[in-house]
Design an enzyme around this catalytic site. Sequence first.
Site, PDB file in Angstrom:
ATOM      1  N   HIS A  88       4.440  13.999   6.587  1.00  0.00           N
ATOM      2  CA  HIS A  88       4.362  15.440   6.399  1.00  0.00           C
ATOM      3  C   HIS A  88       4.988  16.066   7.632  1.00  0.00           C
ATOM      4  O   HIS A  88       4.721  15.628   8.750  1.00  0.00           O
ATOM      5  CB  HIS A  88       2.929  15.932   6.217  1.00  0.00           C
ATOM      6  CG  HIS A  88       2.878  17.349   5.749  1.00  0.00           C
ATOM      7  ND1 HIS A  88       3.046  17.703   4.431  1.00  0.00           N
ATOM      8  CD2 HIS A  88       2.735  18.506   6.432  1.00  0.00           C
ATOM      9  CE1 HIS A  88       2.991  19.026   4.319  1.00  0.00           C
ATOM     10  NE2 HIS A  88       2.808  19.530   5.523  1.00  0.00           N
TER      11      HIS A  88
ATOM     12  N   CYS B 299      -1.532  -4.024   3.494  1.00  0.00           N
ATOM     13  CA  CYS B 299      -2.499  -5.111   3.352  1.00  0.00           C
ATOM     14  C   CYS B 299      -2.094  -6.324   4.186  1.00  0.00           C
ATOM     15  O   CYS B 299      -2.785  -7.328   4.183  1.00  0.00           O
ATOM     16  CB  CYS B 299      -2.672  -5.496   1.880  1.00  0.00           C
ATOM     17  SG  CYS B 299      -1.155  -6.050   1.101  1.00  0.00           S
TER      18      CYS B 299
ATOM     19  N   SER C  51       0.833  -1.196   0.000  1.00  0.00           N
ATOM     20  CA  SER C  51       0.000   0.000   0.000  1.00  0.00           C
ATOM     21  C   SER C  51       0.870   1.249   0.000  1.00  0.00           C
ATOM     22  O   SER C  51       1.421   1.590  -1.025  1.00  0.00           O
ATOM     23  CB  SER C  51      -1.015   0.033   1.132  1.00  0.00           C
ATOM     24  OG  SER C  51      -1.915   1.110   0.889  1.00  0.00           O
TER      25      SER C  51
END
Length: 119
Positions: A67, A82, A62
């Site tokens: 940030h 996953c 995935s």
Amino acid sequence: MSIGYHYIWDIHGCDEATISFTPFIDGLLHEIIDELNLSKVQSAFKQFQPVGVTGFILLEESHISIHTWPEHKFAAIDIFSCKPIEISKLKTYLLDKFRADLIETSSMKRGRIPTPSVK
């Protein structure tokens, strides 16, 4: 059973210079991927002016993203996978790498798969 697993770290009191340096952030996410035995597909990073970094690495499992807000001494990391992953050692690792004061962690299972009923 779940389809996915979402892991979130809110990292407070980070070293401002460290979390505003794109090569450091890029290298850190790649170290995490290696440590967790995840598989990189592609990555993108953006250096903001005057400070801050956003980064995203697409994984076969995935993604991992970050940030940073150096002006607030804060960074946010999440991994969606996953497959379940062992994240227990990452807290100490991230505290050290970011020279941080505090890390808040959370995780959740996503996309519950109903178990077949027995008749």
